[in-house]
Enzyme design. Structure first.
Site, PDB file in Angstrom:
ATOM      1  CB  THR A  22      -1.158   0.003   1.584  1.00  0.00           C
ATOM      2  OG1 THR A  22      -1.771  -1.292   1.146  1.00  0.00           O
ATOM      3  CG2 THR A  22      -1.819   1.013   1.216  1.00  0.00           C
ATOM      4  CE1 TYR A  50      -3.580  -0.485  -1.343  1.00  0.00           C
ATOM      5  CE2 TYR A  50      -5.551   0.269  -0.518  1.00  0.00           C
ATOM      6  CZ  TYR A  50      -4.513  -0.438  -0.460  1.00  0.00           C
ATOM      7  OH  TYR A  50      -4.141  -1.415   0.586  1.00  0.00           O
ATOM      8  CB  SER A  84       2.003  -7.813   1.872  1.00  0.00           C
ATOM      9  OG  SER A  84       1.079  -7.344   2.418  1.00  0.00           O
ATOM     10  CB  THR A 133      -0.160  -3.440   6.582  1.00  0.00           C
ATOM     11  OG1 THR A 133      -1.090  -3.437   5.928  1.00  0.00           O
ATOM     12  CG2 THR A 133       0.480  -2.075   6.576  1.00  0.00           C
ATOM     13  CG  ASP A 134      -3.075  -7.175   3.680  1.00  0.00           C
ATOM     14  OD1 ASP A 134      -3.445  -6.470   4.539  1.00  0.00           O
ATOM     15  OD2 ASP A 134      -3.628  -7.221   2.594  1.00  0.00           O
ATOM     16  CE  LYS A 147      -3.629  -4.485   8.322  1.00  0.00           C
ATOM     17  NZ  LYS A 147      -3.686  -4.842   6.506  1.00  0.00           N
ATOM     18  CD  GLU A 184      -8.543 -25.811  27.161  1.00  0.00           C
ATOM     19  OE1 GLU A 184      -9.160 -26.016  26.088  1.00  0.00           O
ATOM     20  OE2 GLU A 184      -8.867 -24.353  27.837  1.00  0.00           O
TER      21      GLU A 184
END
Length: 365
Positions: free
Chosen positions: A49, A62, A95, A128-129, A201, A320
């Protein structure tokens, strides 16, 4: 000393005194700057981005990776006072399309930069992903203590309130800072510095999307200062070797949910997965059908790791689920996507024994 020699000495002292009074006053830090050259920072661009341009088809849409790294650097005023900067283009992708080949290209190029002393720090522009995955991957394969900083933005370069320029400025500032040495790979966005292991993120669109839920940020940065609130790691990092060429071994993530059966797990094994990460409910748990299928996979030599879909907290061992009996690994503080990356590196380095793998997951800075 003769009287004539004394007169000459006094005259010279007077001339020197007038020269000093007439000289312009140095600004704070100016003398220091004149004595030391600027740090060298190389910017490696991958797209994302931060290099995006708005499209005409959507008010918020975009296209990622349209602006070159060199253009990004040229568009930020004042960075030339922080460091001597050069830019290289590694890829131009969003990304969501980050892959092993680009990871290997980054690792090899940064390795060369560090080995040949081409720079004092490296900045990687990135979407950023999957930024947290790339940061964690690099943190586990890069030697040395020079700063490597990932940076991106939540708004494209053509947005009215683009956050990329300020983020890039501050990423270069961190990469050029001696304080950043010995801290592993870092992520810088929105005036905040995060370590590669803890950063996540957490929001789809907010500029404050990156948080470190379990440990907090490593520090803060603004155009005037870099301030770390944690100490550099004292433990020796284990640096994992890369295969001669991509890809890394296949590790699948299966997502736990209500009424879960064994289909995802069976399909992963049939598809050739060498490892499976469970994005489990709560403390890394799953339905009985899922746990039974994972136990069968572990007996067949598949590395099975229990992580959590929750977003924060630790997946504790033998809580667990009887990890010792079933041959599972607990991801501890690592989220599913980072647990996958570490599992890939472990398998690539011949570590498939659950006990050895658990020791690797427990290793921290």
């Amino acid at each position: 000393m003769s009287r004539s020699a004394l007169v000459v000495a006094l005259l010279r002292a007077s001339i020197l005194g007038f020269a000093l009074l007439a000289a312009p006053a140095l600004q704070p830090g100016q003398a220091f700057a004149q004595q030391r050259p600027l740090p060298r920072v190389i910017v490696l661009a991958t797209g994302g981005t931060i290099a995006g341009q708005a499209t005409s088809t959507s008010a918020i849409g975009y296209a990622s990776g349209k602006v070159t790294g060199a253009a990004l650097v040229a568009a930020v005023p004042g960075m030339d006072r922080l460091a001597t900067i050069s830019a290289e283009q590694i890829s131009s992708v969003g990304s969501q399309d980050m892959n092993d080949k680009i990871w290997f290209d980054l690792a090899h190029r940064i390795g060369d930069i560090l080995a040949k002393n081409e720079a004092d720090g490296v900045v990687i522009t990135h979407g950023t992903d999957t930024m947290e995955e790339t940061a964690f991957f690099l943190d586990n394969v890069l030697p040395g203590d020079k700063p490597v900083v990932l940076v991106g933005s939540m708004r494209p370069s053509t947005a009215v309130s683009a956050d990329g320029p300020a983020n890039l400025y501050e990423a270069v500032e961190v990469a050029a800072s001696p304080q950043a040495r010995g801290r592993g790979v870092l992520v810088v966005l929105n005036d905040t510095i995060h370590g590669a292991r803890g950063v996540q993120k957490t929001n789809t669109t907010s500029v404050q999307t990156f948080l470190s839920p379990n440990g907090g940020p490593a520090g803060y940065v603004d155009p005037a200062s870099v301030r770390f609130v944690t100490q550099p790691g004292t433990a020796t990092r284990h640096v994992y070797a890369l295969p001669t060429a991509p890809p890394l071994p296949r590790v699948d993530i299966v997502y736990a949910h209500a009424n879960m059966d064994a289909a995802q797990i069976d399909d992963a094994v049939k598809g050739g997965a060498k490892g499976i990460v469970l994005a489990g409910v709560g403390d890394g748990n799953g339905s009985q059908a899922a746990i039974d299928a994972l136990a069968t996979a572990a007996k067949q030599g598949v590395l099975v790791v229990r992580a959590s879909r929750v977003g924060s907290g630790f997946v504790n061992r033998n809580v667990e689920v009887d990890d010792d009996k079933l041959g599972f690994v607990a991801a501890l503080d690592l989220n599913p996507q980072k647990a996958r990356v570490l599992s890939q590196l472990l398998i690539a380095n011949g570590v498939t024994d659950p006990k050895q793998a658990q020791d690797a997951f427990a290793a921290t800075w």
